[in-house]
Enzyme design. Structure first.
Site, PDB file in Angstrom:
ATOM      1  CE  LYS A 113       4.800  -7.364   9.251  1.00  0.00           C
ATOM      2  NZ  LYS A 113       6.305  -6.924   8.802  1.00  0.00           N
ATOM      3  CE  LYS A 199      11.733 -11.594  11.055  1.00  0.00           C
ATOM      4  NZ  LYS A 199      11.923 -10.761   9.631  1.00  0.00           N
ATOM      5  CE  LYS A 202      14.337  -4.127  12.572  1.00  0.00           C
ATOM      6  NZ  LYS A 202      13.177  -4.042  12.000  1.00  0.00           N
TER       7      LYS A 202
HETATM    8  N1  AQP Z   1      15.667 -13.122  12.994  1.00  0.00           N
HETATM    9  C1  AQP Z   1      16.273 -12.782  12.208  1.00  0.00           C
HETATM   10  N2  AQP Z   1      17.320 -13.289  11.414  1.00  0.00           N
HETATM   11  C2  AQP Z   1      18.435 -14.021  10.073  1.00  0.00           C
HETATM   12  N3  AQP Z   1      18.348 -12.577   9.884  1.00  0.00           N
HETATM   13  C3  AQP Z   1      17.166 -11.223  10.651  1.00  0.00           C
HETATM   14  N4  AQP Z   1      16.362 -10.592   9.941  1.00  0.00           N
HETATM   15  C4  AQP Z   1      15.699  -9.558  10.363  1.00  0.00           C
HETATM   16  N5  AQP Z   1      15.454 -10.342  11.645  1.00  0.00           N
HETATM   17  C5  AQP Z   1      16.540 -11.853  11.325  1.00  0.00           C
HETATM   18  C6  AQP Z   1      16.862  -9.307   8.444  1.00  0.00           C
HETATM   19  O1  AQP Z   1      17.396  -8.279   8.996  1.00  0.00           O
HETATM   20  C7  AQP Z   1      17.012  -7.406   8.208  1.00  0.00           C
HETATM   21  C8  AQP Z   1      16.158  -6.180   8.621  1.00  0.00           C
HETATM   22  O2  AQP Z   1      15.104  -6.588   8.038  1.00  0.00           O
HETATM   23  P1  AQP Z   1      13.855  -5.453   8.550  1.00  0.00           P
HETATM   24  O3  AQP Z   1      13.987  -4.359   9.197  1.00  0.00           O
HETATM   25  O4  AQP Z   1      13.462  -4.619   7.071  1.00  0.00           O
HETATM   26  O5  AQP Z   1      12.646  -5.631   8.434  1.00  0.00           O
HETATM   27  P2  AQP Z   1      12.325  -7.274   8.808  1.00  0.00           P
HETATM   28  O6  AQP Z   1      12.995  -8.972   8.482  1.00  0.00           O
HETATM   29  O7  AQP Z   1      11.006  -7.871   9.344  1.00  0.00           O
HETATM   30  O8  AQP Z   1      12.610  -7.147  10.912  1.00  0.00           O
HETATM   31  P3  AQP Z   1      12.682  -7.809  11.769  1.00  0.00           P
HETATM   32  O9  AQP Z   1      13.537  -7.562  13.322  1.00  0.00           O
HETATM   33  O10 AQP Z   1      11.669  -8.924  12.625  1.00  0.00           O
HETATM   34  O11 AQP Z   1      11.937  -6.695  11.904  1.00  0.00           O
HETATM   35  P4  AQP Z   1       9.910  -5.659  12.448  1.00  0.00           P
HETATM   36  O12 AQP Z   1       9.992  -6.440  14.092  1.00  0.00           O
HETATM   37  O13 AQP Z   1       9.812  -4.563  12.284  1.00  0.00           O
HETATM   38  O14 AQP Z   1       8.944  -6.593  11.033  1.00  0.00           O
HETATM   39  C9  AQP Z   1      16.263  -7.351   6.691  1.00  0.00           C
HETATM   40  O15 AQP Z   1      17.799  -8.589   5.725  1.00  0.00           O
HETATM   41  C10 AQP Z   1      15.904  -9.104   6.995  1.00  0.00           C
HETATM   42  O16 AQP Z   1      16.095 -10.572   6.815  1.00  0.00           O
END
Ligand code: AQP
Length: 336
Positions: A113, A199, A202
Site C-alpha cells: 500500500k 480480489k 471496496k
Molecule cells: N474479495 C474478497 N473475497 C473474500 N473475502 C474478502 N474480504 C474482502 N474482500 C474479499 C474479506 O472481508 C473482510 C473485510 O475486510 P476489510 O474491510 O477489513 O478490508 P479488506 O480485506 O481490504 O476488504 P476490501 O473489500 O478489499 O476493502 P478495501 O478495499 O477497503 O481494502 C475481511 O475478512 C476480508 O478477508
C-alpha cells in the site's frame, strides 16, 4: 465449559460486496452457533486511507445493519463500533511502545500500500497492524478468522503478545492470551468482475468490478452483463488461463448451494450467453432476503442505536478488564 470466543471486523470504507459477504460475514453466521462472536466495525482502521468525514458514521451504521441483515444473531454475537471502545486506541499506544519498528516495516501489506500511496503514506498505515493487535488481544479470543492476506498480521499480534508476556509477565502467568488463526477454506476469495486475477474490493475505483450487497436487481444484471469473460465456449473450473471463468463459476457454486461436480456438469457445454442470466438470477435471489431485512432494520427508528449501545457495553466490559491487566503489568497507577 462456555463457548470459545472469536473476533473479527470489517472496515466501513465503502460498499460491502459479495467478497465481504462470502469471505467473512457468511462464515460468521455459520460460526456463531459454536462460538461467542465479537464482531466490530473497524472505523479507526477506515481512516488509514483518505476518507470522507461526511460518510464515515453512516457507512459504519450501514455495515452494522448488513451484519444483522445477513444473519448475525444477537443471541450469539456482540456487534460494536471500534471507536466506541477507547481501550482499542489506548492498548495500541502501549503496544506501539514495545513493538520494534522493523517488525512493522516488514509487513507485506504496508509495503504494497505504501508503494501505491507514495509520499502521502501515513504513519497510521504503518502502525495499523498494532491497532489490529490491540483489537484482537483486548477480547482474549480463542480464534481469529483470517484470510491468507491477514495471516502475517495475526502472527504479528501473537509476537506482540508474546513479547509483552516475556518482558512484563512472569513464568507460567502470561498477561495476554495468544489467539490461534482460523484460516478460511479455499475458494472463499472472490475476484473482481473486471479482472479475475485481482480480489473484489471496496476500494476499486470501478463499481463495475464488484457486486455490492445492496445493488438492486437491474444493477446486478448490468454488472454481470458487462463483466469480463473470454471467447471460449464451455465453462470449467481451475483453468489458470481462465481466471474470470473460475471466479464466476465459483460464485454460482457458492450462491446456488450446488456441489462443484454438479456445477461443472451443468456448465461444461454452456456459452456465456446462457450462463450469465443464470448467474444473475442466482445472485439476485441470494441477496434478496438480505436486502429485505436490511430495509426493515433501517426502517426501525432507534433499533440500530440500541444494538450498538448494548454492543459497546458488552465489549467494553471485557476490553477494559484486559487493558487494566496490561497497564498494571506495565507499572501504571490505576484510577480508583
Ligand atoms: N474479495 C474478497 N473475497 C473474500 N473475502 C474478502 N474480504 C474482502 N474482500 C474479499 C474479506 O472481508 C473482510 C473485510 O475486510 P476489510 O474491510 O477489513 O478490508 P479488506 O480485506 O481490504 O476488504 P476490501 O473489500 O478489499 O476493502 P478495501 O478495499 O477497503 O481494502 C475481511 O475478512 C476480508 O478477508
Amino acid at each position: 465449559m462456555g463457548k470459545q470466543r472469536i473476533l473479527s471486523g470489517i472496515q466501513p470504507t465503502g460498499e460491502l460486496h459479495l467478497g465481504n459477504y462470502l469471505g467473512a460475514i457468511r462464515n460468521w453466521v455459520e460460526l456463531q452457533r459454536d462460538y461467542d462472536c465479537f464482531l466490530f466495525m473497524a472505523d479507526l482502521h477506515a481512516i488509514t486511507v483518505p476518507h470522507d468525514p461526511k460518510t464515515l458514521a453512516a457507512s459504519t451504521y450501514k455495515v452494522a445493519a448488513l451484519y444483522l441483515a445477513a444473519g448475525i444473531d444477537l443471541e450469539h454475537a456482540t456487534i460494536f463500533v471500534q471507536s466506541h471502545v477507547p481501550a482499542h486506541t489506548e492498548l495500541a499506544w502501549l503496544f506501539l511502545c514495545i513493538t520494534p519498528l522493523n517488525w512493522l516495516e516488514d509487513m507485506i501489506q504496508f509495503k504494497e500500500k505504501a508503494v501505491k500511496q507514495g509520499e502521502n503514506v501515513s504513519a497510521g498505515l504503518l502502525s495499523y497492524p498494532v491497532l489490529q493487535a490491540a483489537d484482537i488481544l483486548l477480547y482474549e479470543p480463542d480464534k481469529v478468522p483470517v484470510g491468507e492476506d491477514q495471516k502475517q498480521h495475526l502472527e504479528l499480534t501473537r509476537d506482540i503478545a508474546a513479547r509483552l508476556n516475556y518482558q512484563f509477565g512472569s513464568e507460567g502467568h502470561p498477561i495476554l492470551k495468544l489467539p490461534e488463526p482460523m484460516i478460511r477454506a479455499e475458494g472463499a476469495r472472490v475476484m473482481s468482475l473486471t479482472d479475475g486475477t485481482k480480489k473484489m474490493s471496496k476500494s476499486d475505483p470501478s463499481d463495475l468490478s464488484r457486486i455490492n450487497l445492496l445493488d438492486p436487481p437491474e444493477t446486478i444484471q448490468h454488472k454481470i452483463k458487462r463483466c469480463k469473460t473470454d471467447p471460449i465456449r464451455g465453462l470449467q473450473f481451475d483453468d489458470p488461463e481462465r481466471p474470470e471463468c473460475h471466479n464466476l463459476l465459483t460464485l454460482y457454486l457458492v450462491l446456488s448451494g450446488k456441489t462443484k461436480a454438479e456445477v461443472a456438469a451443468e456448465c461444461q457445454d454452456m456459452g456465456w450467453g446462457q450462463f450469465k442470466p443464470l448467474l444473475t438470477e442466482t445472485i439476485i435471489a441470494a441477496l434478496a432476503p438480505i436486502q429485505k431485512k436490511y430495509a426493515e432494520i433501517m426502517g426501525e427508528p432507534g433499533y440500530l442505536e440500541q444494538v450498538l449501545k448494548q454492543g459497546k457495553e458488552r465489549a467494553e466490559a471485557i476490553a477494559n478488564s484486559t487493558l487494566m491487566k496490561v497497564k498494571k503489568a506495565l507499572g501504571y497507577s490505576l484510577p480508583l
